[in-house]
Design a protein around this motif. Structure first.
Motif, mmCIF file in Angstrom:
data_model
loop_
_atom_site.group_PDB
_atom_site.id
_atom_site.type_symbol
_atom_site.label_atom_id
_atom_site.label_comp_id
_atom_site.label_asym_id
_atom_site.label_seq_id
_atom_site.Cartn_x
_atom_site.Cartn_y
_atom_site.Cartn_z
ATOM 1 N N ASN A 82 -40.359 99.408 -21.188
ATOM 2 C CA ASN A 82 -41.550 98.667 -22.397
ATOM 3 C C ASN A 82 -40.737 97.726 -23.185
ATOM 4 O O ASN A 82 -40.245 97.306 -24.139
ATOM 5 C CB ASN A 82 -40.920 100.370 -23.374
ATOM 6 N N PRO A 83 -40.240 96.739 -21.825
ATOM 7 C CA PRO A 83 -39.458 95.799 -22.460
ATOM 8 C C PRO A 83 -40.362 94.602 -23.306
ATOM 9 O O PRO A 83 -40.087 93.731 -24.212
ATOM 10 C CB PRO A 83 -39.413 94.965 -21.325
ATOM 11 N N TYR A 84 -41.403 94.188 -23.667
ATOM 12 C CA TYR A 84 -42.211 94.029 -24.744
ATOM 13 C C TYR A 84 -42.657 95.053 -25.785
ATOM 14 O O TYR A 84 -43.194 94.554 -27.073
ATOM 15 C CB TYR A 84 -43.231 93.631 -23.139
ATOM 16 N N GLY A 85 -41.954 95.976 -26.259
ATOM 17 C CA GLY A 85 -42.372 96.999 -27.316
ATOM 18 C C GLY A 85 -43.653 97.052 -27.781
ATOM 19 O O GLY A 85 -44.524 97.112 -28.330
ATOM 20 N N CYS A 86 -44.965 96.968 -26.583
ATOM 21 C CA CYS A 86 -45.948 97.897 -26.404
ATOM 22 C C CYS A 86 -46.335 98.883 -26.690
ATOM 23 O O CYS A 86 -45.821 100.457 -26.412
ATOM 24 C CB CYS A 86 -46.656 97.127 -24.708
ATOM 25 N N THR A 87 -47.866 99.459 -26.909
ATOM 26 C CA THR A 87 -47.878 100.816 -27.887
ATOM 27 C C THR A 87 -49.738 100.931 -27.453
ATOM 28 O O THR A 87 -50.082 99.404 -27.364
ATOM 29 C CB THR A 87 -47.969 100.821 -29.567
ATOM 30 N N PRO A 88 -50.514 102.161 -27.304
ATOM 31 C CA PRO A 88 -49.439 103.594 -26.681
ATOM 32 C C PRO A 88 -48.085 102.940 -25.702
ATOM 33 O O PRO A 88 -48.779 102.349 -24.201
ATOM 34 C CB PRO A 88 -50.730 103.969 -25.788
ATOM 35 N N PHE A 89 -47.830 104.269 -25.690
ATOM 36 C CA PHE A 89 -46.675 104.475 -24.212
ATOM 37 C C PHE A 89 -46.427 105.831 -24.097
ATOM 38 O O PHE A 89 -46.746 106.608 -25.425
ATOM 39 C CB PHE A 89 -45.712 103.863 -24.989
ATOM 40 N N GLY A 90 -47.410 106.513 -23.018
ATOM 41 C CA GLY A 90 -46.599 107.849 -22.459
ATOM 42 C C GLY A 90 -47.899 108.927 -22.587
ATOM 43 O O GLY A 90 -49.025 108.250 -22.868
ATOM 44 N N ARG A 91 -47.861 110.124 -23.559
ATOM 45 C CA ARG A 91 -49.523 111.068 -22.532
ATOM 46 C C ARG A 91 -50.209 110.925 -24.576
ATOM 47 O O ARG A 91 -49.836 110.217 -25.264
ATOM 48 C CB ARG A 91 -49.059 112.237 -23.087
ATOM 49 N N VAL A 92 -51.445 109.941 -23.376
ATOM 50 C CA VAL A 92 -52.241 109.688 -24.818
ATOM 51 C C VAL A 92 -53.220 110.847 -24.833
ATOM 52 O O VAL A 92 -54.449 111.101 -26.182
ATOM 53 C CB VAL A 92 -52.929 107.996 -25.214
ATOM 54 N N ILE A 93 -53.815 111.762 -23.848
ATOM 55 C CA ILE A 93 -54.941 112.873 -23.689
ATOM 56 C C ILE A 93 -53.754 114.111 -23.435
ATOM 57 O O ILE A 93 -53.435 113.573 -21.612
ATOM 58 C CB ILE A 93 -55.927 112.084 -22.549
ATOM 59 N N ASN A 94 -53.690 115.430 -23.474
ATOM 60 C CA ASN A 94 -53.144 116.225 -22.817
ATOM 61 C C ASN A 94 -54.290 118.253 -23.833
ATOM 62 O O ASN A 94 -54.129 118.170 -25.092
ATOM 63 C CB ASN A 94 -52.310 116.818 -23.507
ATOM 64 N N THR A 95 -55.843 117.504 -23.607
ATOM 65 C CA THR A 95 -56.470 118.248 -23.586
ATOM 66 C C THR A 95 -56.718 119.805 -22.730
ATOM 67 O O THR A 95 -56.865 119.299 -20.948
ATOM 68 C CB THR A 95 -57.750 117.488 -24.281
ATOM 69 N N VAL A 96 -57.446 120.651 -22.972
ATOM 70 C CA VAL A 96 -58.183 121.936 -21.860
ATOM 71 C C VAL A 96 -59.764 121.372 -22.009
ATOM 72 O O VAL A 96 -60.142 121.981 -23.105
ATOM 73 C CB VAL A 96 -57.483 123.107 -21.766
ATOM 74 N N VAL A 97 -61.071 121.989 -20.596
ATOM 75 C CA VAL A 97 -61.754 122.095 -21.275
ATOM 76 C C VAL A 97 -62.506 123.119 -19.657
ATOM 77 O O VAL A 97 -61.816 123.516 -19.089
ATOM 78 C CB VAL A 97 -62.312 120.793 -20.480
ATOM 79 N N THR A 98 -63.931 123.830 -20.187
ATOM 80 C CA THR A 98 -64.050 124.602 -19.714
ATOM 81 C C THR A 98 -65.584 124.468 -19.047
ATOM 82 O O THR A 98 -66.154 124.281 -20.073
ATOM 83 C CB THR A 98 -64.556 125.616 -20.450
ATOM 84 N N LEU A 99 -65.964 124.129 -17.470
ATOM 85 C CA LEU A 99 -66.808 123.674 -16.946
ATOM 86 C C LEU A 99 -67.437 124.946 -16.388
ATOM 87 O O LEU A 99 -66.240 126.097 -15.879
ATOM 88 C CB LEU A 99 -66.756 122.671 -16.261
ATOM 89 N N ALA A 100 -68.516 125.164 -16.132
ATOM 90 C CA ALA A 100 -69.344 126.029 -15.287
ATOM 91 C C ALA A 100 -69.095 125.132 -13.774
ATOM 92 O O ALA A 100 -68.908 124.134 -13.699
ATOM 93 C CB ALA A 100 -70.939 125.901 -15.963
ATOM 94 N N PRO A 101 -69.490 125.731 -12.800
ATOM 95 C CA PRO A 101 -69.339 125.446 -11.425
ATOM 96 C C PRO A 101 -70.863 124.178 -11.086
ATOM 97 O O PRO A 101 -71.845 123.956 -12.161
ATOM 98 C CB PRO A 101 -70.113 126.234 -10.400
#
Length: 176
Positions: A82-101
């Motif tokens: 990250n030499p330019y000091g940019c964001t975002p950086f890293g995990r931006v979504i960490n979620t769980v969904v439940t779906l039918a077939p």
């Protein structure tokens, strides 16, 4: 002289022998990361953060209701250092969904983009790594910045009948 086989009668009623037969549809696990939608550019020329959405489409291609983990990491222009000091950086979504077939859904996040060294980052893009995890049980193996590793691939593959569609890497959000 030729030997001839003869049947030997058994005593009592015949007994049934259970024969295993597959139950249609049981056990097909298939979480699919269908699409990553990201804006083509972020405009940072005025020094203010630019707010953009990232949208992930995930689908249950298995034969029963499934819990699916959705993980998305962003690597900024210039890479992991990250030499330019940019964001975002890293995990931006960490979620769980439940779906039918056969069901699919979208998971999204609103992200605020900025870079400390705008001149250095201009013209470069962010890298997006995303994964869909059948059973939502591989978050440890697919930790932040680990989605593209063999450890993550193997963890996703060990309980998904089609592991070819669990991960996506794309570039998006070109800095302008």
């Amino acid at each position: 002289m030729t030997a001839t086989a003869t049947a030997t009668p058994t005593q009592g009623p015949p007994t049934a022998t259970a024969t295993a037969s597959p139950t249609p549809g049981v056990g097909n696990h298939d979480a699919r990361l269908k699409k990553v939608s990201a804006s083509s550019s972020v405009v940072l020329s005025d020094g203010q953060p630019d707010i953009k959405n990232i949208v992930i489409q995930v689908r249950n291609e298995g034969d029963h209701t499934e819990t699916i983990g959705v993980y998305v990491d962003i690597i900024p222009p210039g890479g992991m250092t990250n030499p330019y000091g940019c964001t975002p950086f890293g995990r931006v979504i960490n979620t769980v969904v439940t779906l039918a077939p056969g069901e699919q859904t979208t998971v999204s996040a609103s992200l605020s983009f900025s870079c400390a060294d705008l001149a250095g980052a201009t013209g470069q893009t962010y890298t997006i790594n995303a994964a869909a995890d059948a059973h939502a049980n591989d978050a440890g193996a697919c930790a932040v910045f680990q989605i593209q590793t063999m450890t993550c691939f193997n963890a996703l593959a060990d309980d998904d009948n089609d592991s070819s569609d669990n991960r996506v890497t794309t570039n998006g959000y070109q800095v302008k």
